[in-house]
Design a protein around this motif. Structure first.
Motif, PDB file in Angstrom:
ATOM      1  N   TYR A 131       0.834  -1.207   0.000  1.00 22.74           N
ATOM      2  CA  TYR A 131       0.000   0.000   0.000  1.00 22.74           C
ATOM      3  C   TYR A 131       0.867   1.254   0.000  1.00 22.74           C
ATOM      4  O   TYR A 131       0.618   2.202  -0.753  1.00 22.74           O
ATOM      5  CB  TYR A 131      -0.929  -0.007   1.222  1.00 22.74           C
ATOM      6  N   ASP A 132       1.888   1.283   0.862  1.00 17.87           N
ATOM      7  CA  ASP A 132       2.773   2.451   0.973  1.00 17.87           C
ATOM      8  C   ASP A 132       4.121   1.962   1.483  1.00 17.87           C
ATOM      9  O   ASP A 132       4.274   1.679   2.679  1.00 17.87           O
ATOM     10  CB  ASP A 132       2.159   3.482   1.927  1.00 17.87           C
ATOM     11  N   ASN A 133       5.078   1.849   0.595  1.00 18.37           N
ATOM     12  CA  ASN A 133       6.365   1.261   0.936  1.00 18.37           C
ATOM     13  C   ASN A 133       7.075   2.047   2.042  1.00 18.37           C
ATOM     14  O   ASN A 133       7.650   1.462   2.965  1.00 18.37           O
ATOM     15  CB  ASN A 133       7.249   1.191  -0.309  1.00 18.37           C
ATOM     16  N   THR A 134       7.029   3.366   1.949  1.00 22.29           N
ATOM     17  CA  THR A 134       7.695   4.183   2.961  1.00 22.29           C
ATOM     18  C   THR A 134       7.032   4.043   4.313  1.00 22.29           C
ATOM     19  O   THR A 134       7.713   3.890   5.344  1.00 22.29           O
ATOM     20  CB  THR A 134       7.700   5.661   2.539  1.00 22.29           C
ATOM     21  N   LEU A 135       5.719   4.080   4.341  1.00 23.96           N
ATOM     22  CA  LEU A 135       4.988   3.931   5.602  1.00 23.96           C
ATOM     23  C   LEU A 135       5.307   2.578   6.240  1.00 23.96           C
ATOM     24  O   LEU A 135       5.525   2.487   7.455  1.00 23.96           O
ATOM     25  CB  LEU A 135       3.485   4.062   5.353  1.00 23.96           C
ATOM     26  N   GLY A 136       5.366   1.538   5.429  1.00 23.42           N
ATOM     27  CA  GLY A 136       5.719   0.225   5.952  1.00 23.42           C
ATOM     28  C   GLY A 136       7.109   0.211   6.550  1.00 23.42           C
ATOM     29  O   GLY A 136       7.346  -0.368   7.613  1.00 23.42           O
ATOM     30  N   VAL A 151      19.717   0.055  17.184  1.00 24.60           N
ATOM     31  CA  VAL A 151      20.693   0.038  16.085  1.00 24.60           C
ATOM     32  C   VAL A 151      20.006  -0.346  14.782  1.00 24.60           C
ATOM     33  O   VAL A 151      20.169   0.323  13.742  1.00 24.60           O
ATOM     34  CB  VAL A 151      21.857  -0.932  16.402  1.00 24.60           C
ATOM     35  N   ARG A 152      19.221  -1.413  14.838  1.00 26.38           N
ATOM     36  CA  ARG A 152      18.509  -1.838  13.628  1.00 26.38           C
ATOM     37  C   ARG A 152      17.492  -0.773  13.205  1.00 26.38           C
ATOM     38  O   ARG A 152      17.319  -0.488  12.016  1.00 26.38           O
ATOM     39  CB  ARG A 152      17.809  -3.166  13.886  1.00 26.38           C
ATOM     40  N   ALA A 153      16.816  -0.183  14.199  1.00 30.11           N
ATOM     41  CA  ALA A 153      15.821   0.845  13.894  1.00 30.11           C
ATOM     42  C   ALA A 153      16.459   2.043  13.213  1.00 30.11           C
ATOM     43  O   ALA A 153      15.925   2.572  12.235  1.00 30.11           O
ATOM     44  CB  ALA A 153      15.113   1.278  15.177  1.00 30.11           C
ATOM     45  N   GLN A 154      17.612   2.478  13.718  1.00 30.75           N
ATOM     46  CA  GLN A 154      18.292   3.631  13.133  1.00 30.75           C
ATOM     47  C   GLN A 154      18.735   3.337  11.707  1.00 30.75           C
ATOM     48  O   GLN A 154      18.665   4.219  10.839  1.00 30.75           O
ATOM     49  CB  GLN A 154      19.493   4.031  13.977  1.00 30.75           C
ATOM     50  N   ILE A 157      15.529   3.686   9.549  1.00 27.72           N
ATOM     51  CA  ILE A 157      14.995   5.043   9.428  1.00 27.72           C
ATOM     52  C   ILE A 157      15.968   5.936   8.680  1.00 27.72           C
ATOM     53  O   ILE A 157      15.567   6.862   7.961  1.00 27.72           O
ATOM     54  CB  ILE A 157      14.643   5.617  10.820  1.00 27.72           C
ATOM     55  N   GLY A 158      17.279   5.647   8.823  1.00 24.38           N
ATOM     56  CA  GLY A 158      18.267   6.425   8.086  1.00 24.38           C
ATOM     57  C   GLY A 158      18.107   6.285   6.581  1.00 24.38           C
ATOM     58  O   GLY A 158      18.194   7.276   5.840  1.00 24.38           O
ATOM     59  N   VAL A 159      17.840   5.073   6.121  1.00 22.79           N
ATOM     60  CA  VAL A 159      17.636   4.841   4.686  1.00 22.79           C
ATOM     61  C   VAL A 159      16.410   5.599   4.188  1.00 22.79           C
ATOM     62  O   VAL A 159      16.421   6.214   3.112  1.00 22.79           O
ATOM     63  CB  VAL A 159      17.493   3.332   4.403  1.00 22.79           C
ATOM     64  N   ILE A 160      15.335   5.578   4.975  1.00 20.94           N
ATOM     65  CA  ILE A 160      14.111   6.259   4.579  1.00 20.94           C
ATOM     66  C   ILE A 160      14.337   7.764   4.494  1.00 20.94           C
ATOM     67  O   ILE A 160      13.907   8.417   3.531  1.00 20.94           O
ATOM     68  CB  ILE A 160      12.981   5.934   5.571  1.00 20.94           C
ATOM     69  N   LEU A 161      15.025   8.335   5.489  1.00 20.68           N
ATOM     70  CA  LEU A 161      15.238   9.780   5.494  1.00 20.68           C
ATOM     71  C   LEU A 161      16.240  10.221   4.430  1.00 20.68           C
ATOM     72  O   LEU A 161      16.200  11.374   3.987  1.00 20.68           O
ATOM     73  CB  LEU A 161      15.690  10.228   6.883  1.00 20.68           C
ATOM     74  N   GLU A 162      17.105   9.333   4.004  1.00 24.86           N
ATOM     75  CA  GLU A 162      17.979   9.657   2.869  1.00 24.86           C
ATOM     76  C   GLU A 162      17.160   9.838   1.597  1.00 24.86           C
ATOM     77  O   GLU A 162      17.475  10.680   0.759  1.00 24.86           O
ATOM     78  CB  GLU A 162      19.012   8.549   2.668  1.00 24.86           C
ATOM     79  N   VAL A 173       9.846   9.127  14.468  1.00 27.40           N
ATOM     80  CA  VAL A 173      10.496   7.895  14.919  1.00 27.40           C
ATOM     81  C   VAL A 173      11.993   8.120  15.122  1.00 27.40           C
ATOM     82  O   VAL A 173      12.587   7.600  16.081  1.00 27.40           O
ATOM     83  CB  VAL A 173      10.229   6.744  13.928  1.00 27.40           C
ATOM     84  N   GLN A 174      12.615   8.909  14.245  1.00 29.63           N
ATOM     85  CA  GLN A 174      14.032   9.199  14.420  1.00 29.63           C
ATOM     86  C   GLN A 174      14.281   9.897  15.762  1.00 29.63           C
ATOM     87  O   GLN A 174      15.250   9.578  16.480  1.00 29.63           O
ATOM     88  CB  GLN A 174      14.552  10.080  13.290  1.00 29.63           C
ATOM     89  N   ALA A 175      13.413  10.836  16.121  1.00 30.13           N
ATOM     90  CA  ALA A 175      13.554  11.512  17.412  1.00 30.13           C
ATOM     91  C   ALA A 175      13.459  10.518  18.560  1.00 30.13           C
ATOM     92  O   ALA A 175      14.231  10.590  19.532  1.00 30.13           O
ATOM     93  CB  ALA A 175      12.492  12.597  17.552  1.00 30.13           C
TER      94      ALA A 175
END
Length: 217
Positions: A131-136, A151-154, A157-162, A173-175
């Motif tokens: 439905y929404d790749n970024t949201l997923g 560590v895994r979460a960062q 989220i780092g890839v998404i924000l790039e 979520v990054q905050a």
């Protein structure tokens, strides 16, 4: 029969039996199955409750109001993964773009649900990313934060924000990740940026403000 003797009233049905009886009379009514699901959940029969809830969603078709009403009720009960199920089904059925009320309800419920260890058992990540790749990806990162580690979460989220540095859900979520890792100054910088957004959805604003206040020096 002894004349003049008052017979006791018949025993009242308990909530589960009463709801099941109504389903038997209305087998195609999604509301009947939902009511039974909630009665079962209140009785501690979680597996049976989920089965009835799934049947309710399957029967609801394109009745958008049903998904919204169910989502609100489940959110009020704190059953966020189940609420997210309803809103995701609505999002999949509703023509794009979603009205703001629906979109915000979907995002908020997924955000809350993602912290649950049951998230990936209740929400199909394949369906969500389709439905929404970024949201997923954002919600998988929040799941990782609470269930797999920061560590895994960062990394996620780092890839998404790039790819999209302005994504509001990802920035929230990054905050949180920065808070969990003790990087308070970085967390407050992200939160300050979010709170300056004029079109920030209320559900994000409330949480961002709460995190900002909690991290005051």
């Amino acid at each position: 029969v002894v004349v003049g003797v008052e017979l006791p009233p018949p025993p009242e049905l308990n909530a589960v039996d009463a709801a099941r009886q109504f389903v038997d009379l209305n087998p195609q009514d999604p509301q009947a199955h939902y009511n039974l699901a909630m009665a079962l959940a209140d009785d501690g029969q979680d597996v049976a409750a989920m089965g009835e809830y799934q049947q309710a969603l399957d029967l609801a078709g394109d009745h958008y109001d049903f998904y919204m009403n169910v989502g609100r009720d489940l959110s009020g009960r704190g059953l966020w993964p189940q609420a997210a199920m309803a809103y995701l089904r609505l999002a999949q059925l509703h023509p794009a773009p979603l009205p703001p009320e629906m979109g915000n309800a979907l995002h908020e419920s997924l955000y809350e649900a993602a912290a649950s260890p049951d998230f990936l058992n209740i929400i199909s990540l394949d369906e969500l990313t389709a439905y929404d790749n970024t949201l997923g990806g954002v919600m998988r990162a929040r799941y990782d934060l609470f269930n797999e580690g920061p560590v895994r979460a960062q990394g996620r989220i780092g890839v998404i924000l790039e790819r999209n540095s302005e994504n509001l859900d990802a920035r929230l979520v990054q905050a949180e990740i920065f808070i969990h890792t003790g990087a308070i100054d970085r967390a407050r910088a992200v939160l300050d940026g979010l709170l300056r957004e004029e079109t920030l959805p209320d559900w994000i604003r409330v949480r961002a403000q709460s995190f900002f206040d909690q991290t005051q020096p």
